[in-house]
Design an enzyme around this catalytic site. Structure first.
Site, mmCIF file in Angstrom:
data_model
loop_
_atom_site.group_PDB
_atom_site.id
_atom_site.type_symbol
_atom_site.label_atom_id
_atom_site.label_comp_id
_atom_site.label_asym_id
_atom_site.label_seq_id
_atom_site.Cartn_x
_atom_site.Cartn_y
_atom_site.Cartn_z
ATOM 1 N N ASP A 15 0.818 -1.212 0.000
ATOM 2 C CA ASP A 15 0.000 0.000 0.000
ATOM 3 C C ASP A 15 0.854 1.265 0.000
ATOM 4 O O ASP A 15 0.664 2.162 -0.837
ATOM 5 C CB ASP A 15 -0.925 0.024 1.222
ATOM 6 C CG ASP A 15 -1.959 -1.088 1.188
ATOM 7 O OD1 ASP A 15 -1.752 -2.072 0.463
ATOM 8 O OD2 ASP A 15 -2.969 -0.970 1.896
ATOM 9 N N ARG A 23 -0.835 4.971 17.441
ATOM 10 C CA ARG A 23 -1.145 5.999 16.451
ATOM 11 C C ARG A 23 -0.808 7.425 16.888
ATOM 12 O O ARG A 23 -0.347 8.217 16.061
ATOM 13 C CB ARG A 23 -2.612 5.901 16.027
ATOM 14 C CG ARG A 23 -2.999 4.587 15.334
ATOM 15 C CD ARG A 23 -1.867 3.980 14.573
ATOM 16 N NE ARG A 23 -2.241 2.817 13.764
ATOM 17 C CZ ARG A 23 -1.383 1.900 13.388
ATOM 18 N NH1 ARG A 23 -0.118 1.984 13.763
ATOM 19 N NH2 ARG A 23 -1.762 0.885 12.635
ATOM 20 N N ASP A 55 -7.987 3.773 11.947
ATOM 21 C CA ASP A 55 -6.678 4.428 11.945
ATOM 22 C C ASP A 55 -6.695 5.771 11.224
ATOM 23 O O ASP A 55 -5.966 6.691 11.598
ATOM 24 C CB ASP A 55 -5.618 3.511 11.323
ATOM 25 C CG ASP A 55 -5.106 2.486 12.315
ATOM 26 O OD1 ASP A 55 -5.314 2.680 13.527
ATOM 27 O OD2 ASP A 55 -4.502 1.491 11.880
ATOM 28 N N SER A 107 -4.735 -9.273 7.449
ATOM 29 C CA SER A 107 -4.151 -7.946 7.613
ATOM 30 C C SER A 107 -3.621 -7.873 9.036
ATOM 31 O O SER A 107 -4.377 -8.081 9.997
ATOM 32 C CB SER A 107 -5.221 -6.875 7.381
ATOM 33 O OG SER A 107 -4.729 -5.600 7.718
#
Length: 405
Positions: free
Chosen positions: A15, A95, A124, A178
């Site tokens: 990605d 994060r 996210d 994932s």
């Protein structure tokens, strides 16, 4: 409006490799990559080489494992934060650190935007962007997954083939899930897990032994706390990151910390995920045991009432909010007396508290004893205490209200 220079949160995976070139093509932007080493393992250094192969001139790879554990994980554990009763917030708590460094590097390099690879359906994107705006209200954020038409893995691979982007095209041995990993946990989503009736495949788990195949001999250990933070393991002082790493190893070997959860995402949907959080599971149990000995009753109960609110702030991306900071101040004040040692047993997936001791202990054996003539507690006082607390119940009973269903 096109950006001139963009700081990209870069993992080196498919990605973000596509995003790196897409930013150059779509915006004509110079791309600066940022890769945070927060304990995810072997992918950090390959990210540097991949960024260089993509023609990136400014590459930032930073070892933030101690910062992550000391300034984010440990403050969260002072609160005993668990989202919806189960999730130990392993992805969520990483994060705000990444968002902070993206904003800082943008300022340091003169970039006019930051970019991330979070999808348009996940949490996210919210966490990264709320954090960035809280730290720089004028920052520009580019979220390609909400803008481009590359909406599948196949489309991304075709993009790479067309432009000769150096990525692995074959998924030989690659997990169908994932995954996100850091020092606190590893998570799994997608694949067969999208059906919540399907049990996780045993081969999915990477950090933990199956509890039934864990060692037959238990592992005893002692964790020392100072002001609510773990500072030593089995009498050996350790840094936050090294202590959590060691607990991950011990807990994983004994099958500690597996979770299978359906959680409520902030963006509105339910999501099924599996997690391995061996060290965090041990720390949470030990910290609560230490607090049970050292915290005043009402302070402990107040913390438990506030904990779901605090956990929700972290899960939803409000680490940098004024309410989280205010609540953190209260939590940190409560931890001044949380000092001492907890003894635990790890055995086939279970963490058992065997003992706890503290110079700040509020436990008084003379008061707690069932022997009548010891301690400050007078048995006769209990009768008046009970009568006063029963007054409203007795008044209701006289009116027949207590019999109503």
């Amino acid at each position: 409006m096109k950006a001139n220079k963009v700081v990209l949160a870069y993992s080196g995976g498919l990605d973000t490799s596509v995003i790196c070139l897409w930013l150059q093509e779509t915006h004509g932007a110079e791309v600066v990559t940022f890769t945070a080493d927060i304990g995810q393992g072997d992918e950090v250094e390959p990210a540097r080489a991949k960024a260089r192969a993509m023609g990136v001139a400014e590459i930032h790879v930073e070892d933030l494992r101690e910062t992550f554990t000391r300034d984010y994980v440990f403050p969260m554990f002072r609160a005993n934060a668990v989202y919806e009763g189960e999730y130990l917030l392993g992805t969520s708590i990483a994060r705000p650190l990444i968002a902070r460094r993206l904003v800082e590097i943008a300022a340091e390099t003169g970039a006019d935007a930051i970019a991330h690879g979070a999808t348009g359906k996940g949490n996210d994107q919210v966490r990264f962007e709320l954090g960035a705006y809280a730290l720089n209200p004028d920052i520009r954020i580019i979220a390609p997954w909400r803008e481009w038409e590359l909406n599948s893995r196949e489309a991304l691979l075709d993009y790479c083939r067309d432009r000769q982007i150096p990525v692995d095209f074959e998924r030989k041995g690659e997990s169908p899930y994932s995954m996100d990993a850091n020092l606190l946990h590893i998570s799994y989503e997608g694949g067969g897990l999208e059906d919540p009736w399907n049990a996780p495949d045993e081969t999915m788990w990477r950090w933990t032994a199956a509890p039934e195949s864990a060692p037959d001999d238990p592992r005893l250990l002692e964790i020392e706390f100072a002001c609510g933070d773990a500072v030593a393991l089995d009498g050996k002082p350790m840094t936050p990151a090294s202590l959590l790493t060691r607990l991950n190893d011990l807990g994983g070997a004994h099958g500690i910390g597996r979770q299978d959860i359906v959680e409520n995402r902030y963006v509105g949907m339910k999501s099924r995920g599996c997690y391995e959080t061996p060290g965090g599971t041990i720390l949470l149990r030990a910290h609560r045991a230490m607090e049970s000995l050292t915290l005043d009753r009402e302070v402990a109960h107040l913390k438990d009432e506030l904990m779901p609110r605090y956990a929700g702030m972290i899960y939803n991306g409000y680490w940098w909010s004024p309410e989280r900071k205010a609540l953190q101040a209260l939590i940190d004040e409560s931890q001044q007396a949380v000092n001492g040692v907890v003894r635990l047993k790890l055995y086939k997936g279970a963490v058992t508290v065997l003992g706890r001791r503290s110079p700040e202990s509020l436990y008084d054996a003379n008061t707690a004893t069932i022997e009548v003539d010891r301690g400050a507690y007078r048995l006769g006082d209990a009768a008046g205490f009970i009568r006063l607390n029963a007054l409203r119940l007795r008044m209701g009973a006289k009116l027949g209200r207590n019999l109503q269903e």
